[in-house]
Design a protein around this motif. Structure first.
Motif, PDB file in Angstrom:
ATOM      1  N   ASN A  70      58.318  95.517  34.624  1.00 32.61           N
ATOM      2  CA  ASN A  70      57.017  95.861  34.059  1.00 32.61           C
ATOM      3  C   ASN A  70      55.954  95.818  35.147  1.00 32.61           C
ATOM      4  O   ASN A  70      55.848  94.838  35.900  1.00 32.61           O
ATOM      5  CB  ASN A  70      56.639  94.879  32.943  1.00 32.61           C
ATOM      6  N   LEU A  71      55.171  96.897  35.242  1.00 35.34           N
ATOM      7  CA  LEU A  71      54.069  96.981  36.197  1.00 35.34           C
ATOM      8  C   LEU A  71      52.772  96.895  35.420  1.00 35.34           C
ATOM      9  O   LEU A  71      52.422  97.809  34.665  1.00 35.34           O
ATOM     10  CB  LEU A  71      54.158  98.301  36.983  1.00 35.34           C
ATOM     11  N   ALA A  72      52.073  95.778  35.581  1.00 34.58           N
ATOM     12  CA  ALA A  72      50.873  95.527  34.783  1.00 34.58           C
ATOM     13  C   ALA A  72      49.629  95.518  35.680  1.00 34.58           C
ATOM     14  O   ALA A  72      49.690  95.100  36.839  1.00 34.58           O
ATOM     15  CB  ALA A  72      51.020  94.176  34.064  1.00 34.58           C
ATOM     16  N   PRO A  73      48.494  96.004  35.144  1.00 37.16           N
ATOM     17  CA  PRO A  73      48.256  96.467  33.776  1.00 37.16           C
ATOM     18  C   PRO A  73      48.922  97.809  33.495  1.00 37.16           C
ATOM     19  O   PRO A  73      48.978  98.675  34.358  1.00 37.16           O
ATOM     20  CB  PRO A  73      46.723  96.590  33.713  1.00 37.16           C
ATOM     21  N   ALA A  74      49.382  97.926  32.247  1.00 36.73           N
ATOM     22  CA  ALA A  74      50.212  99.069  31.878  1.00 36.73           C
ATOM     23  C   ALA A  74      49.426 100.349  31.694  1.00 36.73           C
ATOM     24  O   ALA A  74      50.021 101.424  31.592  1.00 36.73           O
ATOM     25  CB  ALA A  74      50.979  98.745  30.590  1.00 36.73           C
ATOM     26  N   ASP A  75      48.089 100.270  31.625  1.00 34.63           N
ATOM     27  CA  ASP A  75      47.316 101.484  31.370  1.00 34.63           C
ATOM     28  C   ASP A  75      46.909 102.212  32.646  1.00 34.63           C
ATOM     29  O   ASP A  75      46.254 103.247  32.581  1.00 34.63           O
ATOM     30  CB  ASP A  75      46.062 101.155  30.556  1.00 34.63           C
ATOM     31  N   LEU A  76      47.298 101.686  33.825  1.00 36.82           N
ATOM     32  CA  LEU A  76      47.010 102.357  35.100  1.00 36.82           C
ATOM     33  C   LEU A  76      48.245 103.085  35.588  1.00 36.82           C
ATOM     34  O   LEU A  76      49.350 102.535  35.589  1.00 36.82           O
ATOM     35  CB  LEU A  76      46.572 101.338  36.161  1.00 36.82           C
ATOM     36  N   LYS A  77      48.062 104.348  36.010  1.00 41.50           N
ATOM     37  CA  LYS A  77      49.165 105.123  36.550  1.00 41.50           C
ATOM     38  C   LYS A  77      49.620 104.524  37.867  1.00 41.50           C
ATOM     39  O   LYS A  77      48.809 104.249  38.750  1.00 41.50           O
ATOM     40  CB  LYS A  77      48.712 106.576  36.762  1.00 41.50           C
ATOM     41  N   LYS A  78      50.937 104.312  38.018  1.00 36.20           N
ATOM     42  CA  LYS A  78      51.495 103.752  39.251  1.00 36.20           C
ATOM     43  C   LYS A  78      52.220 104.866  39.997  1.00 36.20           C
ATOM     44  O   LYS A  78      53.082 105.536  39.436  1.00 36.20           O
ATOM     45  CB  LYS A  78      52.483 102.615  38.955  1.00 36.20           C
ATOM     46  N   GLU A  79      51.856 105.058  41.260  1.00 35.85           N
ATOM     47  CA  GLU A  79      52.520 106.083  42.054  1.00 35.85           C
ATOM     48  C   GLU A  79      52.855 105.554  43.429  1.00 35.85           C
ATOM     49  O   GLU A  79      52.280 104.571  43.910  1.00 35.85           O
ATOM     50  CB  GLU A  79      51.635 107.324  42.197  1.00 35.85           C
ATOM     51  N   GLY A  80      53.807 106.202  44.090  1.00 35.52           N
ATOM     52  CA  GLY A  80      54.165 105.839  45.451  1.00 35.52           C
ATOM     53  C   GLY A  80      55.373 104.922  45.515  1.00 35.52           C
ATOM     54  O   GLY A  80      55.867 104.413  44.502  1.00 35.52           O
ATOM     55  N   SER A  81      55.837 104.716  46.737  1.00 35.37           N
ATOM     56  CA  SER A  81      57.059 103.932  46.971  1.00 35.37           C
ATOM     57  C   SER A  81      56.770 102.504  47.411  1.00 35.37           C
ATOM     58  O   SER A  81      57.691 101.755  47.729  1.00 35.37           O
ATOM     59  CB  SER A  81      57.907 104.625  48.048  1.00 35.37           C
ATOM     60  N   GLY A  82      55.503 102.107  47.420  1.00 37.41           N
ATOM     61  CA  GLY A  82      55.146 100.775  47.890  1.00 37.41           C
ATOM     62  C   GLY A  82      55.588  99.643  46.985  1.00 37.41           C
ATOM     63  O   GLY A  82      55.535  98.474  47.393  1.00 37.41           O
ATOM     64  N   PHE A  83      56.048  99.972  45.760  1.00 40.15           N
ATOM     65  CA  PHE A  83      56.502  98.919  44.835  1.00 40.15           C
ATOM     66  C   PHE A  83      57.953  98.522  45.069  1.00 40.15           C
ATOM     67  O   PHE A  83      58.451  97.602  44.410  1.00 40.15           O
ATOM     68  CB  PHE A  83      56.324  99.380  43.384  1.00 40.15           C
ATOM     69  N   ASP A  84      58.635  99.210  45.989  1.00 37.82           N
ATOM     70  CA  ASP A  84      60.054  98.886  46.231  1.00 37.82           C
ATOM     71  C   ASP A  84      60.230  97.427  46.608  1.00 37.82           C
ATOM     72  O   ASP A  84      61.092  96.728  46.049  1.00 37.82           O
ATOM     73  CB  ASP A  84      60.606  99.759  47.365  1.00 37.82           C
ATOM     74  N   LEU A  85      59.448  96.955  47.574  1.00 32.64           N
ATOM     75  CA  LEU A  85      59.625  95.589  48.077  1.00 32.64           C
ATOM     76  C   LEU A  85      59.348  94.535  47.002  1.00 32.64           C
ATOM     77  O   LEU A  85      60.193  93.634  46.797  1.00 32.64           O
ATOM     78  CB  LEU A  85      58.732  95.362  49.299  1.00 32.64           C
ATOM     79  N   PRO A  86      58.205  94.572  46.283  1.00 31.60           N
ATOM     80  CA  PRO A  86      57.997  93.543  45.261  1.00 31.60           C
ATOM     81  C   PRO A  86      59.028  93.597  44.139  1.00 31.60           C
ATOM     82  O   PRO A  86      59.398  92.545  43.583  1.00 31.60           O
ATOM     83  CB  PRO A  86      56.580  93.831  44.746  1.00 31.60           C
ATOM     84  N   ILE A  87      59.525  94.786  43.805  1.00 28.29           N
ATOM     85  CA  ILE A  87      60.563  94.882  42.774  1.00 28.29           C
ATOM     86  C   ILE A  87      61.846  94.219  43.255  1.00 28.29           C
ATOM     87  O   ILE A  87      62.478  93.434  42.528  1.00 28.29           O
ATOM     88  CB  ILE A  87      60.804  96.364  42.387  1.00 28.29           C
ATOM     89  N   ALA A  88      62.247  94.518  44.499  1.00 28.72           N
ATOM     90  CA  ALA A  88      63.477  93.930  45.040  1.00 28.72           C
ATOM     91  C   ALA A  88      63.366  92.407  45.138  1.00 28.72           C
ATOM     92  O   ALA A  88      64.308  91.677  44.779  1.00 28.72           O
ATOM     93  CB  ALA A  88      63.779  94.527  46.413  1.00 28.72           C
ATOM     94  N   ILE A  89      62.234  91.903  45.612  1.00 33.11           N
ATOM     95  CA  ILE A  89      62.040  90.455  45.732  1.00 33.11           C
ATOM     96  C   ILE A  89      62.024  89.804  44.352  1.00 33.11           C
ATOM     97  O   ILE A  89      62.583  88.700  44.153  1.00 33.11           O
ATOM     98  CB  ILE A  89      60.736  90.163  46.498  1.00 33.11           C
TER      99      ILE A  89
END
Length: 529
Positions: A70-89
């Motif tokens: 889950n990427l919060a807050p949920a009402d903001l559009k999330k784009e790009g590949s920068g979330f790879d690291l926090p998701i993996a960790i």
């Protein structure tokens, strides 16, 4: 098991903190199931494949279960590949692969390769600024982004090269001793380094009037239009204009770097934009390319030229609709791009330098060549540049062809260093004029943006700092009536006259200053009459 990490998403030139929450069911399945929620775009949804391979190739074994991200807050559009690291960790933390259970004092951003290596992402400087604003002390990012983020004081920037290195760094933090030291960059010292320019005014023969006009433009941040036949040196002059501009102040450099970081054009080795930008788009550019745009808007050329110079060569060759969108940034120093999902503002306070031929063949009013254009052809050519746009350009000058004796003369021309010294003295006078007692530039009335140059004065500042003697008043009144100048042109004449007085070190605007400023409006529509 639930685990949380913190990351950031960039909107416009600002970043917002995003909480990355990972939960796994604990029930083994035949196949691993990833589910990402919180308005992810395609790049974020595809992260499951990059993250899965990166974790596996880094030596970790994750049993197949249902994983919900889950990427919060949920009402903001999330784009790009920068979330790879926090998701993996977060996945490693959820499965017990981290000693540190609370990552609230860390912000993680980075794209993962399939082998677990980290790649750079765009917009790291705004992310570092957002981390400092939210009181997050530590930033773990790809090594190629580190110098960019380290210019922000108050945040510990840890450059890393792989997912395994990030895990070791966080585990060392859990044991009370960080394995690596944060990167430090003395950002304020970068702007004091020796500046080198590839072009110098000493190469320009003749064109004394044009060089004087460019000096005035640089001293006050005024927009300038050069009109002349082909080969007269308009482009040559424009390319040398950056060599006499005042150096960037740190707050200007930081804002400019944010824009270049978001657009992905920042030099990773440099980390901070140290010279005023010089942008020269081709005349085939679209209005979105010039102003900015996209489903999630990105900055265009006018924003990339923020605090610098935008040069438009062959001005009438640009499509009229492209030129007309320049009106708002020239007037307000800001671009507003509205979409159904969001409305974003991009700074666009730039100095415009434009060049054009006087007619399609280029030899109207030329003393050595005959013009082959008919009046209707000239009218159609000139009408591509509208009156309201010309009104927003402070200085109009003619750049005639250089005579042979000037071209071959042995006298050395004045170089950029001497011209720049006078420009800097004029800028110092302006800074004292527009600053508080502590030296901080004051904003114009009705705006939160500080004033750094005469061209940025508002109506209140013009009344206060551009008072005229009775003789100067009569001269300006006569020029307004005879040339049919607009109220906007009136204000721009006063600003230019104030700059001319500053170059002379004069406190008051004299008749000669007004007279010179008026001469810089003589290439208005009457030039083609």
């Amino acid at each position: 098991m639930l685990f949380k990490a913190r990351s950031a998403a960039v909107y416009g030139i600002d970043a917002h903190i995003i909480d990355v929450e990972v939960d796994y069911s604990g029930i083994k399945l035949d196949k691993e199931i990833f589910s990402t929620v919180g308005l992810p775009d395609a790049a974020v949804r595809e992260s499951r494949d990059r993250v899965r391979s990166a974790i596996k190739n880094s030596g970790f074994d994750i049993p197949p279960t249902r994983i919900t991200i889950n990427l919060a807050p949920a009402d903001l559009k999330k784009e790009g590949s920068g979330f790879d690291l926090p998701i993996a960790i977060s996945i490693l933390g959820a499965y017990g692969g981290l000693l540190k259970k609370d990552l609230s004092d860390f912000l993680l951003v980075g794209e993962l390769g399939l082998d677990g290596s980290l790649r750079a992402v765009q917009g790291m400087l705004p992310i570092a600024v957002a981390a400092r604003a939210q009181g997050i002390p530590n930033l773990i990012i790809p090594a190629s982004n580190a110098r960019e983020a380290a210019v922000v004081e108050g945040v510990n920037v840890y450059p890393v090269a792989s997912l395994l290195e990030v895990r070791e760094l966080l585990n060392s933090a859990a044991l009370g001793a960080m394995k690596a030291a944060p990167l430090k960059v003395a950002a304020s010292n970068l702007l004091n380094e020796m500046q080198h320019f590839p072009h110098d005014f000493k190469d320009v023969r003749g064109q004394h009037v044009a060089k004087r006009a460019l000096e005035v433009a640089a001293a006050g941040g005024h927009n300038i239009l050069m009109i002349g036949p082909p080969g007269s040196g308009k482009t040559m002059l424009a390319k040398r204009l950056p060599s006499i501009l005042a150096p960037l102040r740190f707050e200007e450099a930081l804002e400019t770097t944010k824009i270049h970081s978001v657009a992905g054009v920042l030099d990773a080795e440099q980390g901070l934009v140290m010279h005023r930008p010089f942008r020269s788009p081709h005349h085939t550019i679209s209005d979105a390319g010039l102003i900015g745009g996209g489903m999630i808007p990105r900055p265009g050329e006018v924003s990339l030229a923020h605090n610098g110079l935008l040069f438009l060569d062959e001005l009438p060759e640009f499509p009229r609709n492209v030129l007309e969108v320049l009106r708002q940034p020239l007037e307000d120093g800001m671009v507003t791009i509205s979409r159904a999902a969001m409305s974003l503002n991009f700074p666009a306070r730039f100095m415009l330098a434009a060049a054009m031929n006087p007619c399609p063949c280029g030899y109207f009013n030329d003393k050595s060549r005959d013009c082959m254009c008919t009046p209707p052809m000239i009218q159609r050519y000139v009408s591509k540049v509208s009156g309201p746009l010309l009104d927003r350009i402070d200085i109009h000058i003619e750049v005639p062809a250089v005579q042979y004796k000037e071209l071959r003369g042995g006298a050395a021309a004045e170089g950029s260093e001497q011209i720049r010294a006078r420009v800097l003295e004029a800028r110092k006078r302006q800074h004292r004029r527009f600053s508080q007692n502590g030296g901080q530039a004051l904003p114009a009335k009705g705006s939160a943006r500080p004033i750094f140059a005469n061209a940025q004065m508002g109506t209140e500042q013009i009344r206060k700092h551009c008072e005229l003697s009775p003789d100067a008043e009569r001269l300006l009144e006569r020029a307004m009536q005879q040339q049919g100048l607009s109220a906007r042109a009136h204000d721009r004449i006063l600003k230019v006259a104030r700059t001319i007085a500053d170059l002379e070190g004069a406190d008051d605007i004299a008749v000669k200053h007004i007279a010179e400023a008026i001469q810089y409006r003589t290439l208005d529509r009457s030039y083609w009459s």
